[in-house]
Scaffold this motif. Structure first.
Motif, PDB file in Angstrom:
ATOM      1  N   ALA A  67       0.545  -1.303   0.090  1.00  0.00           N
ATOM      2  CA  ALA A  67      -0.229   0.523   0.006  1.00  0.00           C
ATOM      3  C   ALA A  67       0.188   1.404   0.303  1.00  0.00           C
ATOM      4  O   ALA A  67       0.308   1.864  -0.950  1.00  0.00           O
ATOM      5  N   GLY A  68       2.074   1.158   0.849  1.00  0.00           N
ATOM      6  CA  GLY A  68       3.152   2.511   0.661  1.00  0.00           C
ATOM      7  C   GLY A  68       3.216   2.959  -0.620  1.00  0.00           C
ATOM      8  O   GLY A  68       3.622   4.189  -0.955  1.00  0.00           O
ATOM      9  N   ARG A  69       3.581   2.009  -1.196  1.00  0.00           N
ATOM     10  CA  ARG A  69       4.102   1.207  -2.144  1.00  0.00           C
ATOM     11  C   ARG A  69       3.978   2.721  -3.830  1.00  0.00           C
ATOM     12  O   ARG A  69       4.248   3.174  -4.211  1.00  0.00           O
ATOM     13  N   ALA A  70       2.152   1.815  -3.310  1.00  0.00           N
ATOM     14  CA  ALA A  70       0.955   2.304  -4.293  1.00  0.00           C
ATOM     15  C   ALA A  70       1.436   3.514  -4.528  1.00  0.00           C
ATOM     16  O   ALA A  70       0.841   4.531  -4.776  1.00  0.00           O
ATOM     17  N   THR A  71       1.079   4.407  -3.095  1.00  0.00           N
ATOM     18  CA  THR A  71       0.409   5.290  -2.427  1.00  0.00           C
ATOM     19  C   THR A  71       1.683   6.267  -2.906  1.00  0.00           C
ATOM     20  O   THR A  71       1.362   7.377  -3.968  1.00  0.00           O
ATOM     21  N   SER A  72       2.664   5.628  -2.669  1.00  0.00           N
ATOM     22  CA  SER A  72       3.508   6.816  -3.288  1.00  0.00           C
ATOM     23  C   SER A  72       3.920   6.515  -4.551  1.00  0.00           C
ATOM     24  O   SER A  72       4.538   8.081  -5.575  1.00  0.00           O
ATOM     25  N   ARG A  73       4.392   5.919  -5.692  1.00  0.00           N
ATOM     26  CA  ARG A  73       4.381   5.545  -7.339  1.00  0.00           C
ATOM     27  C   ARG A  73       3.120   6.489  -7.074  1.00  0.00           C
ATOM     28  O   ARG A  73       3.260   7.548  -8.335  1.00  0.00           O
ATOM     29  N   ASN A  74       1.390   6.606  -7.042  1.00  0.00           N
ATOM     30  CA  ASN A  74       0.300   7.080  -7.278  1.00  0.00           C
ATOM     31  C   ASN A  74       0.669   9.497  -6.951  1.00  0.00           C
ATOM     32  O   ASN A  74       0.719   9.657  -7.777  1.00  0.00           O
ATOM     33  N   ARG A  75       1.333   9.348  -6.150  1.00  0.00           N
ATOM     34  CA  ARG A  75       1.875  10.508  -6.338  1.00  0.00           C
ATOM     35  C   ARG A  75       3.157  11.192  -6.626  1.00  0.00           C
ATOM     36  O   ARG A  75       2.899  12.530  -6.857  1.00  0.00           O
ATOM     37  N   ALA A  76       3.805  10.225  -6.702  1.00  0.00           N
ATOM     38  CA  ALA A  76       5.031  10.808  -8.166  1.00  0.00           C
ATOM     39  C   ALA A  76       4.505  10.399  -8.789  1.00  0.00           C
ATOM     40  O   ALA A  76       4.583  12.221  -9.819  1.00  0.00           O
ATOM     41  N   ARG A  77       3.182  10.003  -9.540  1.00  0.00           N
ATOM     42  CA  ARG A  77       2.757  10.008 -11.096  1.00  0.00           C
ATOM     43  C   ARG A  77       1.538  11.480 -10.742  1.00  0.00           C
ATOM     44  O   ARG A  77       1.740  11.880 -11.785  1.00  0.00           O
ATOM     45  N   ARG A  78       1.008  11.680  -9.813  1.00  0.00           N
ATOM     46  CA  ARG A  78       0.730  13.039 -10.004  1.00  0.00           C
ATOM     47  C   ARG A  78       1.480  14.281 -10.016  1.00  0.00           C
ATOM     48  O   ARG A  78       1.346  15.120 -10.372  1.00  0.00           O
ATOM     49  N   ASP A  79       2.695  13.856  -9.247  1.00  0.00           N
ATOM     50  CA  ASP A  79       3.292  15.437  -9.093  1.00  0.00           C
ATOM     51  C   ASP A  79       4.326  15.812 -10.402  1.00  0.00           C
ATOM     52  O   ASP A  79       4.140  16.525 -10.668  1.00  0.00           O
ATOM     53  N   ARG A  80       4.340  14.606 -11.125  1.00  0.00           N
ATOM     54  CA  ARG A  80       5.273  14.932 -12.969  1.00  0.00           C
ATOM     55  C   ARG A  80       4.182  15.246 -13.697  1.00  0.00           C
ATOM     56  O   ARG A  80       4.548  16.274 -14.331  1.00  0.00           O
ATOM     57  N   ALA A  81       2.540  14.490 -13.357  1.00  0.00           N
ATOM     58  CA  ALA A  81       1.459  15.869 -14.035  1.00  0.00           C
ATOM     59  C   ALA A  81       1.143  17.090 -13.758  1.00  0.00           C
ATOM     60  O   ALA A  81       1.060  17.431 -14.593  1.00  0.00           O
ATOM     61  N   GLN A  82       1.353  17.707 -13.369  1.00  0.00           N
ATOM     62  CA  GLN A  82       1.200  19.049 -12.493  1.00  0.00           C
ATOM     63  C   GLN A  82       2.438  19.707 -13.334  1.00  0.00           C
ATOM     64  O   GLN A  82       3.677  20.153 -13.468  1.00  0.00           O
TER      65      GLN A  82
END
Length: 99
Positions: free
Chosen positions: A84-99
């Motif tokens: 869950a922690g890895r999935a959360t980190s990956r989701n956050r990283a993708r969101r940050d790249r998209a901004q």
């Protein structure tokens, strides 16, 4: 985003408008009998409930392949929060790249 660890996988969509994590389980027939799937689901639910306070608000989907049935509760208790922690980190990283 989707992450895998052995026979387990997790997909998460973070949603800060939620007050807590919302969790679902994808455990289909290829995993095993209904009894086996329900046992695994109950174990996963217990682990998630124990770790819910450390999970960020969002939509989580946990799934597994048949070898997950052989994992002990202790192994699942270690693997699921890490996943869950890895999935959360990956989701956050993708969101940050998209901004």
């Amino acid at each position: 985003s989707f992450v895998r660890s052995g026979p387990l996988w997790c997909s998460v969509l973070l949603d800060p408008t939620l007050s807590r994590p919302h969790v679902a389980y994808a455990l289909g027939r290829p995993i095993g009998s209904a009894v086996s799937r329900n046992r695994l689901r109950r174990r996963l639910r217990e682990i998630v409930a124990t770790n819910e306070s450390s999970m960020e608000p969002g939509w989580y989907l946990f799934g597994a392949d048949a070898p997950a049935l052989t994992l002990t509760f202790a192994q699942l208790s270690t693997d699921v929060p890490a996943l869950a922690g890895r999935a959360t980190s990956r989701n956050r990283a993708r969101r940050d790249r998209a901004q």
